[in-house]
Design an enzyme around this catalytic site. Sequence first.
Site, PDB file in Angstrom:
ATOM      1  N   GLU A  78       0.809  -1.218   0.000  1.00 43.61           N
ATOM      2  CA  GLU A  78       0.000   0.000   0.000  1.00 43.61           C
ATOM      3  C   GLU A  78       0.847   1.276   0.000  1.00 43.61           C
ATOM      4  O   GLU A  78       0.723   2.121   0.900  1.00 43.61           O
ATOM      5  CB  GLU A  78      -0.976  -0.002   1.170  1.00 43.61           C
ATOM      6  CG  GLU A  78      -2.021  -1.105   1.064  1.00 43.61           C
ATOM      7  CD  GLU A  78      -3.043  -1.081   2.203  1.00 43.61           C
ATOM      8  OE1 GLU A  78      -2.819  -0.354   3.194  1.00 43.61           O
ATOM      9  OE2 GLU A  78      -4.066  -1.785   2.094  1.00 43.61           O
ATOM     10  N   GLU A 118      -6.189  -7.973  -0.973  1.00 43.19           N
ATOM     11  CA  GLU A 118      -6.834  -8.063   0.341  1.00 43.19           C
ATOM     12  C   GLU A 118      -8.325  -7.826   0.147  1.00 43.19           C
ATOM     13  O   GLU A 118      -8.726  -6.762  -0.351  1.00 43.19           O
ATOM     14  CB  GLU A 118      -6.272  -7.019   1.312  1.00 43.19           C
ATOM     15  CG  GLU A 118      -4.784  -7.162   1.616  1.00 43.19           C
ATOM     16  CD  GLU A 118      -4.290  -6.100   2.592  1.00 43.19           C
ATOM     17  OE1 GLU A 118      -5.141  -5.435   3.231  1.00 43.19           O
ATOM     18  OE2 GLU A 118      -3.073  -5.918   2.709  1.00 43.19           O
TER      19      GLU A 118
END
Length: 573
Positions: free
Chosen positions: A142, A298
């Site tokens: 991220e 995710e």
Amino acid sequence: MRLGVCYYPEQWPEERWAHDARMMADIGLELVRIGEFAWSTYEPARGVEDFDWLDRAIDTLASSGLEVVLGTPTATPPVWLSLERPDILSVDPHGRRRPYGSRRHTCPTSGAYREESARIVERLGQRYGQHQAVVAWQIDNEPGNHDSARCWCEECQDAFSGWLLHRYGTVEALNDAWGTAFWSQTYPSFESVRLPVPTMTSHSPSLLLAHRRFASEQVVAALKEQYDLLEPLSPGRLLTTNLYLFELDVDAHQVMRLGGAAAFDSYPHGSAEPADVAYRLDFARGAAGPGRETWIMEQQPGPINWTEANPPVPPGQLTDWVTQAAAAGVDTLLFFRWRAARYGQEQYHSGLLRHDGTPTRAHEEVRALAIGDVTKPRATVALLHSWDDAWALDIDPHAPGFDYLRHMVDVHAAARGLGHAIDIVPPGDALTGYQVVLAPYLHLASPERSAALESAVGAGATIVVGPRALVKDRDDNWVNQRFPAGITDHLGGHVAEFLAVDEPISIVPWNVDAGRWLETMDVTGEDTAVLASYANGYVQNAPAVIRSGSWVYVGCSSRAAWAACLELLIGRA
């Protein structure tokens, strides 16, 4: 569609690993992501390595027929490294080093950070790059999350000066491009252009946009160094980076096109509404482009811990999310996480197992999933999404409350509600093959952008341009021509007035709200038709939507107005 899960063997007793691996395989999971937060376990101290546990973890997973996505741990450097080399830590706008204790606290420009990242990544690549069970790598985690892309350290300042030199050539060219005569801010040198820190009032939009671009490019460059290291060490493996869309720190298109897949993290409860999820799915598929995969690295399996509400996930909702992802063309989806954490910052984040290791309802839903091969949708509509435009509108929004992503979601939802498959692509992509190209909020004008729209029309597309489109130049300054700049002759009209209204304004003949962000049009072409007009206020009877041949301009911002307009233009699929 392949299914997998995110797992943290370093956080659980080793005697549990084999049991977990068998349970994963038993419910149909094929992939396991590990290692992206394990730097301190790999290297407890300088010069001390411990990869034996990772060898055993990978072998344990492989023994149950599971394949491994191995993460590089560069989002979470260990405490000892932060103490030893504090120059890896980023600096906030007030000149303070951001302390360790969380994650993403590093400066992407820092030579020390990149050196240490390269060292650990190369070591992992040498040891596991050709391991039979390792089929993919996740680079970092991220990037840009938590406002981590922009840093104000002196190393960034020096790099910014060099970036400006490369971009503009001379400081005179920069002063001219930015209009620095305004408020007497003419720069005598590139070194005098300081990173934007809090000052008496606002900075120049040109400086702020340059900083956004520079910071994003630093993140992308740091990621690419890892890609370049791993590709020769791990031939034939897929490399990707997961993003949390849509934070404004990093150009997601540039990140998603570094490797073999466009990957993102899907947390529907972190979104404002369900339409956001559909937008993210189409964005990732469009960012992947032909021949490349789309991954959800995710997927929220149940309640999470970091939104304002953290609502429950009712029975069947997870199945709906996974089915939606498959229908949108996602090739691989991993659930985050396998077992809920007993400690750390995410203790209320659910997993497929509870904290005590027993199965949750989500575990049983995953067991019951029956998702076959993915057929990627063939889109007939393209929606242009640009990070430059998002940054520029965030920096200088005209009036408080303008949200680029919210408006883009509205246009996407309007077209999707009519049954059309949509590719969300950057303006620089080839636009041939689409019946309709939607260009709302295409804020920054350039000859290249105008030419791309003209080429799409030449290939048979209808162009639908929207509010605040083609009004500023590359440096976030107003164009010296009528707008939408470069296409007014094609439209047979131009914007007369741009507004941010506080009263409800409706449009006829559709009798729907026009939205807060409006534009009125002047019609100049004999063949230009007015498709809709404003029904009230001082803009009553002013043209709101005009069309000339394959060119349409929509001056309204509401989802309802776009839905009515698009139904007229392209109908229901």
